[in-house]
Design a protein around this motif. Structure first.
Motif, PDB file in Angstrom:
ATOM      1  N   THR A 159       0.828  -1.205   0.000  1.00  0.00           N
ATOM      2  CA  THR A 159       0.000   0.000   0.000  1.00  0.00           C
ATOM      3  C   THR A 159       0.864   1.258   0.000  1.00  0.00           C
ATOM      4  N   PHE A 200       0.332   3.328  -3.286  1.00  0.00           N
ATOM      5  CA  PHE A 200      -0.604   4.437  -3.066  1.00  0.00           C
ATOM      6  C   PHE A 200       0.025   5.603  -2.314  1.00  0.00           C
ATOM      7  N   THR A 208       0.974   5.959   0.684  1.00  0.00           N
ATOM      8  CA  THR A 208       0.607   6.159   2.076  1.00  0.00           C
ATOM      9  C   THR A 208       1.874   6.034   2.934  1.00  0.00           C
ATOM     10  N   GLU A 212     -15.060   9.889   7.382  1.00  0.00           N
ATOM     11  CA  GLU A 212     -14.525  10.407   6.126  1.00  0.00           C
ATOM     12  C   GLU A 212     -13.002  10.526   6.164  1.00  0.00           C
ATOM     13  N   GLU A 213     -12.453  10.710   7.360  1.00  0.00           N
ATOM     14  CA  GLU A 213     -11.008  10.807   7.483  1.00  0.00           C
ATOM     15  C   GLU A 213     -10.320   9.511   7.079  1.00  0.00           C
ATOM     16  N   ASP A 268     -11.547   7.460   4.652  1.00  0.00           N
ATOM     17  CA  ASP A 268     -11.953   7.026   3.312  1.00  0.00           C
ATOM     18  C   ASP A 268     -10.763   6.784   2.395  1.00  0.00           C
ATOM     19  N   GLU A 269      -9.707   7.595   2.540  1.00  0.00           N
ATOM     20  CA  GLU A 269      -8.519   7.399   1.700  1.00  0.00           C
ATOM     21  C   GLU A 269      -7.882   6.043   1.995  1.00  0.00           C
ATOM     22  N   ASP A 284      -9.961   3.346   0.467  1.00  0.00           N
ATOM     23  CA  ASP A 284      -9.687   3.264  -0.973  1.00  0.00           C
ATOM     24  C   ASP A 284      -8.415   2.464  -1.231  1.00  0.00           C
ATOM     25  N   ALA A 285      -7.402   2.668  -0.397  1.00  0.00           N
ATOM     26  CA  ALA A 285      -6.172   1.900  -0.542  1.00  0.00           C
ATOM     27  C   ALA A 285      -6.432   0.420  -0.277  1.00  0.00           C
TER      28      ALA A 285
END
Length: 372
Positions: A145, A149, A151, A197-198, A200-201, A204-205
């Protein structure tokens, strides 16, 4: 995703959340589920009724779209998970849920997948009512990841959690309870997000694990355009056997020199090992995968939790169910599709395989070479 976007203005949602965004009909055909099974169940529990076109061309509604019905054979259950071998699904009636008012989440980092899995077992046994998603990524999954992505997560086994409900007090209370369970089992660190919502990224990963695994070894080798085939494991075991199966499986892939990108719907006992491989590694990988599936079945589990059988797991479902169970399925297929025109050659062979015959005669005390 399209269905839930359509439902959003109405304040409703379809519960199952498969990370790959499949069609609803495909989910019904394979019994798919995803990341919210603990809260909402699989697609099989969320499809009330279907319209199916049979091999003879007749149109059949499997059941009335009511919560309870006790009027004959349950045809809904027959076609769900049949992978298109008994008919074509043309219409679905699904169960919906109100959208929650509160979302919060967290990531919890552990030293081992065993510690993480044991925490999940404790949480499931505690029946935390607001726990929606409980996903595990191992250290290799986190490295993948981070590489793909961009991160910056700690490269260690990590639980991704989401809690929902209409009361923030209840959701955050369940989080505190789960955190206590994690700390008792050696959690190294954690981070709480008061707003879902914090996270959500990060979700998605998590959903991008498969695509990430395709690129993982190329990025490590300095060739970001390189893509590899990825084998996706899908075993499911009883929650009581989860920690053992996850830790032994990860160790086996690593000992064999394969990168094991583990993305797991850990709270329902279902975990995916995403293994990138080169063509010359395929035979060795398939032999190793047989061992992984055999272990899961020996622990009381299933060869596939949500992806289905297709052609790749034909022998494995014989290991899981035994030859007489497969024979019943084959007889149903022959009765409903005598010309074998619906997705032929999937789930099981038209005639019993040699492995089935051998298993049948072993169970009956006969010779394995017989053609019965």
């Amino acid at each position: 995703n399209e269905l839930n976007k359509f439902l959003e203005p109405h304040g409703m949602l379809f519960g199952p959340d498969p990370s790959s965004n499949p069609t609803i009909g495909g989910m019904a055909s394979t019994g798919g589920s995803g990341m919210s099974t603990l809260k909402y169940g699989t697609s099989k529990e969320n499809i009330r009724s279907m319209v199916v076109v049979t091999p003879s061309g007749r149109t059949v509604r499997t059941r009335q779209a009511v919560r309870k019905a006790s009027t004959g054979y349950e045809l809904n259950a027959l076609y769900l998970g049949a992978e298109g071998t008994l008919g074509v699904i043309t219409e679905l009636t699904v169960r919906l849920f109100p959208r929650p008012k509160v979302r919060c989440g967290a990531v919890v980092v552990f030293s081992s997948v065993k510690d993480a899995a044991e925490t999940v077992v404790a949480a499931v046994n505690a029946n935390l009512q607001t726990l929606l998603r409980c996903e595990l990524m191992n250290d290799e999954g986190i490295r993948c990841t981070n590489a793909v992505f961009k991160t910056v997560l700690a490269e260690a086994p990590t639980l991704f959690l989401e809690f929902i409900g209409n009361s923030r007090e209840a959701a955050e209370g369940d989080w505190r309870a789960m955190l206590a369970m994690a700390m008792e089992r050696g959690a190294r660190s954690h981070k709480f997000a008061a707003s879902g919502e914090e996270l959500d990224e990060l979700w998605d990963a998590r959903r991008g694990c498969y695509l990430g695994a395709m690129r993982y070894r190329g990025i490590q080798a300095g060739d970001p355009k390189r893509r590899e085939q990825v084998y996706v494991g899908d075993v499911c075991v009883p929650v009581s056997k989860l920690a053992q199966c996850v830790s032994e499986t990860e160790a086996e892939f690593k000992a064999a020199g394969f990168p094991c990108v583990m993305c797991a719907h850990i709270s329902d006992g279902n975990f995916h090992c995403l293994i990138p491989y080169a063509p010359e590694e395929e035979q060795r990988l398939m032999a190793l995968n047989d061992k992984v599936i055999r272990r899961a079945i020996d622990l009381g589990g299933a060869a596939s939790g949500e992806h289905g059988v297709g052609v790749g797991k034909m022998k494995h479902i014989c290991w899981e169910h035994g030859p007489f169970h497969i024979d019943i399925q084959r007889r149903i297929k022959r009765a409903l599709d005598p010309r074998c025109i619906m997705n032929p050659g999937k789930v099981f062979t038209v005639e019993p395989s040699e492995e089935e015959r051998a298993a049948r005669h072993r169970s009956m005390g006969g010779a394995s070479g017989s053609k019965l």
